[in-house]
Motif scaffolding. Structure first.
Motif, PDB file in Angstrom:
ATOM      1  N   GLY A   1       0.773  -1.232   0.000  1.00 13.22           N
ATOM      2  CA  GLY A   1       0.000   0.000   0.000  1.00 13.22           C
ATOM      3  C   GLY A   1       0.806   1.285   0.000  1.00 13.22           C
ATOM      4  O   GLY A   1       0.237   2.374  -0.069  1.00 13.22           O
ATOM      5  N   SER A   2       2.124   1.184   0.081  1.00 14.08           N
ATOM      6  CA  SER A   2       2.986   2.375   0.081  1.00 14.08           C
ATOM      7  C   SER A   2       3.862   2.388  -1.166  1.00 14.08           C
ATOM      8  O   SER A   2       4.123   1.355  -1.775  1.00 14.08           O
ATOM      9  N   SER A   3       4.321   3.577  -1.525  1.00 13.42           N
ATOM     10  CA  SER A   3       5.256   3.732  -2.636  1.00 13.42           C
ATOM     11  C   SER A   3       6.679   3.755  -2.081  1.00 13.42           C
ATOM     12  O   SER A   3       6.995   4.539  -1.177  1.00 13.42           O
ATOM     13  N   TYR A   4       7.518   2.883  -2.603  1.00 17.59           N
ATOM     14  CA  TYR A   4       8.916   2.807  -2.169  1.00 17.59           C
ATOM     15  C   TYR A   4       9.827   3.200  -3.332  1.00 17.59           C
ATOM     16  O   TYR A   4       9.655   2.719  -4.455  1.00 17.59           O
ATOM     17  N   THR A   5      10.781   4.067  -3.051  1.00 18.65           N
ATOM     18  CA  THR A   5      11.870   4.324  -3.988  1.00 18.65           C
ATOM     19  C   THR A   5      13.121   3.687  -3.401  1.00 18.65           C
ATOM     20  O   THR A   5      13.555   4.044  -2.303  1.00 18.65           O
ATOM     21  N   LEU A   6      13.676   2.718  -4.121  1.00 22.81           N
ATOM     22  CA  LEU A   6      14.892   2.036  -3.696  1.00 22.81           C
ATOM     23  C   LEU A   6      16.066   2.689  -4.406  1.00 22.81           C
ATOM     24  O   LEU A   6      16.010   2.954  -5.612  1.00 22.81           O
ATOM     25  N   LEU A   7      17.136   2.958  -3.676  1.00 21.62           N
ATOM     26  CA  LEU A   7      18.302   3.611  -4.261  1.00 21.62           C
ATOM     27  C   LEU A   7      19.580   2.900  -3.832  1.00 21.62           C
ATOM     28  O   LEU A   7      19.671   2.394  -2.714  1.00 21.62           O
TER      29      LEU A   7
ATOM     30  N   PRO B   1       0.203   5.932   2.090  1.00 23.90           N
ATOM     31  CA  PRO B   1      -1.006   6.633   1.646  1.00 23.90           C
ATOM     32  C   PRO B   1      -1.444   7.713   2.628  1.00 23.90           C
ATOM     33  O   PRO B   1      -2.024   8.719   2.242  1.00 23.90           O
ATOM     34  N   LYS B   2      -1.157   7.503   3.924  1.00 23.28           N
ATOM     35  CA  LYS B   2      -1.443   8.502   4.946  1.00 23.28           C
ATOM     36  C   LYS B   2      -0.204   8.664   5.827  1.00 23.28           C
ATOM     37  O   LYS B   2       0.552   7.730   6.029  1.00 23.28           O
ATOM     38  N   GLY B   3      -0.033   9.829   6.373  1.00 26.48           N
ATOM     39  CA  GLY B   3       1.132  10.059   7.219  1.00 26.48           C
ATOM     40  C   GLY B   3       2.308  10.577   6.423  1.00 26.48           C
ATOM     41  O   GLY B   3       2.245  10.750   5.205  1.00 26.48           O
ATOM     42  N   GLU B   4       3.394  10.842   7.136  1.00 30.00           N
ATOM     43  CA  GLU B   4       4.577  11.443   6.532  1.00 30.00           C
ATOM     44  C   GLU B   4       5.513  10.393   5.946  1.00 30.00           C
ATOM     45  O   GLU B   4       5.661   9.299   6.494  1.00 30.00           O
ATOM     46  N   PRO B   5       6.191  10.715   4.832  1.00 34.40           N
ATOM     47  CA  PRO B   5       7.196   9.809   4.274  1.00 34.40           C
ATOM     48  C   PRO B   5       8.407   9.718   5.200  1.00 34.40           C
ATOM     49  O   PRO B   5       8.620  10.585   6.056  1.00 34.40           O
TER      50      PRO B   5
END
Length: 420
Positions: free
Chosen positions: A231-237, A252-256
């Motif tokens: 349910g969350s967006s992850y950017t892997l680096l 979707p809710k709350g701070e990254p």
């Protein structure tokens, strides 16, 4: 990671597209970017239906080949990989008519670019072909061979020539919330507020403004992959400059939030891979496979978020992240002014490899990976820069230069060669 190779079929008259230096490059096969609506995936053949689950998953990824295609790859038996192109404009699927086999001496089986029609295949094309690097142009209907290097190579990265400036170098950060999250993680890495009582006074030297600039630089110079997970967006680096993994999680809710883990920690603790005592050997040889596995299987890590915040609660784990981030800030200032000087030095200097060959025997070189090397000297930490170089003709790893990022004269302190 960088590029490849010489066409060896000229004598046979089967080389295809001619190139000024004999080396197919991604820029020689440009592709116009598609910006229209995406068509539904067409599973209208038995092969497409059989591979439906992996194709449905792949089409969710952004365009990564030829302006309008998503290139997906998967295992095809022992030591082989194959794949397909999905045309986002039509939904049509084009399967590779071959597999990349026995590519373990290479960093990956395939190399592609989103703005190029060139596909580079490492190892063997099929299980009986010659081992080397093989180039194919996708014409829209077929994969047309345009060159190959089938010399006996022990270490080649499947890419196509030294890095050329592209629009990717100017890529913008995905959104302000993600930028803020990575900036805050960098502030913690630099100042370590939980373990450093006087950290607030240090923000006068390195504060939010500097952190955002460093966050942008870290993002742009990293290998990246954005995925949806739970349910969350992850950017892997993964940043080769300082051997650091990072994630940015946008729920979707709350701070990254964002966090870091050193490459050695991922390698040893997550994949139980015992690193060679020679750190540079791990950076240039082992990390590539670790990065690929992490990007492909990160969803299997049950404590992913906790893993990337350990450096904020464990002092021992915070130190290598701190050293790497500090060295990254210093290394950035040395990159641009020194690159030209180092490339000129490699072009004019004569040096010898352990097997007796000289630089003149091998030919031209280009600089590939930059990263920081940390050395203890009398109990203190000295930050050195290291710049790996590769042979232009075959992309063989040639060695690396050690330099002081603060030396404006750009004179390497050491040159360490690898046997060709």
């Amino acid at each position: 990671m960088k590029r490849l190779l010489v066409c060896l079929l000229m004598a046979a008259g089967t080389c295809g597209t001619a190139h000024a230096d004999g080396i197919p490059k991604f820029k020689d096969y440009p592709a116009k970017a598609y910006s229209g609506e995406e068509a539904p995936l067409r599973l209208n053949t038995p092969q497409a239906q059989q591979n439906g689950p992996r194709l449905r998953k792949a089409v969710e990824q952004p365009i990564n080949f030829g302006g309008r295609y998503v290139f997906a790859q998967w295992g095809a038996g022992t030591q082989c990989d194959t794949g397909a192109l999905i045309n986002v404009a039509t939904g049509e699927v084009h399967f590779l008519p071959f597999a990349a086999c026995n590519w373990s001496g290479f960093s990956k089986p395939f190399e592609v670019r989103k703005n190029s029609r060139l596909l580079v295949v490492a190892g063997q094309v099929g299980e009986t072909g010659a081992i080397g690097a093989h180039y194919f142009e996708f014409t829209g209907k077929e994969f047309k061979p345009v060159g190959e290097n089938v010399k006996s190579l022990t270490s080649v990265e499947p890419a196509a020539g030294p890095t050329e400036p592209t629009a990717d170098a100017e890529i913008a950060f995905p959104d302000n919330r993600s930028l803020d999250a990575l900036s805050q993680a960098i502030v913690f890495a630099i100042h370590r507020p939980v373990f450093h009582k006087d950290w607030v006074s240090d923000t006068k030297i390195f504060g939010p403004v500097q952190a955002k600039k460093l966050a942008n630089a870290f993002y742009v110079t990293s290998i990246r992959k954005t995925v949806e997970h739970q349910g969350s967006s992850y950017t892997l680096l993964y940043n080769t400059d300082v051997d650091l993994f990072a994630i940015i999680k946008v729920p979707p809710k709350g701070e990254p939030f964002a966090g870091f883990v050193p490459g050695q920690q991922i390698s040893e603790e997550l994949y139980k891979h015992a690193d060679n005592p020679q750190y540079l050997a791990n950076m240039l040889g082992i990390r590539q496979g670790v990065v690929r596995h992490f990007f492909d299987h990160f969803q299997d890590i049950k404590v992913l978020d906790e893993l990337f915040t350990l450096y904020q609660v464990d002092e021992k784990r915070s130190l290598p992240v701190n050293k790497s981030m500090v060295s990254f800030a210093k290394l950035l200032s040395a990159k641009k002014p020194c690159r030209e000087a180092f490339e000129k030095m490699l072009e004019t200097a004569e040096f010898r490899f352990p097997d007796g060959k000289t630089s003149k025997d091998v030919g031209k070189f280009y600089l590939s990976i930059w990263f920081a090397q940390l050395e203890n000297e009398n109990g203190t930490v000295k930050v050195d820069g290291a710049a790996a170089f590769h042979d232009v003709a075959t992309n063989r790893y040639g060695g690396y230069l050690i330099f002081d990022p603060q030396d404006t004269a750009c004179k390497p302190t050491r040159l360490i060669t690898n046997a060709f």
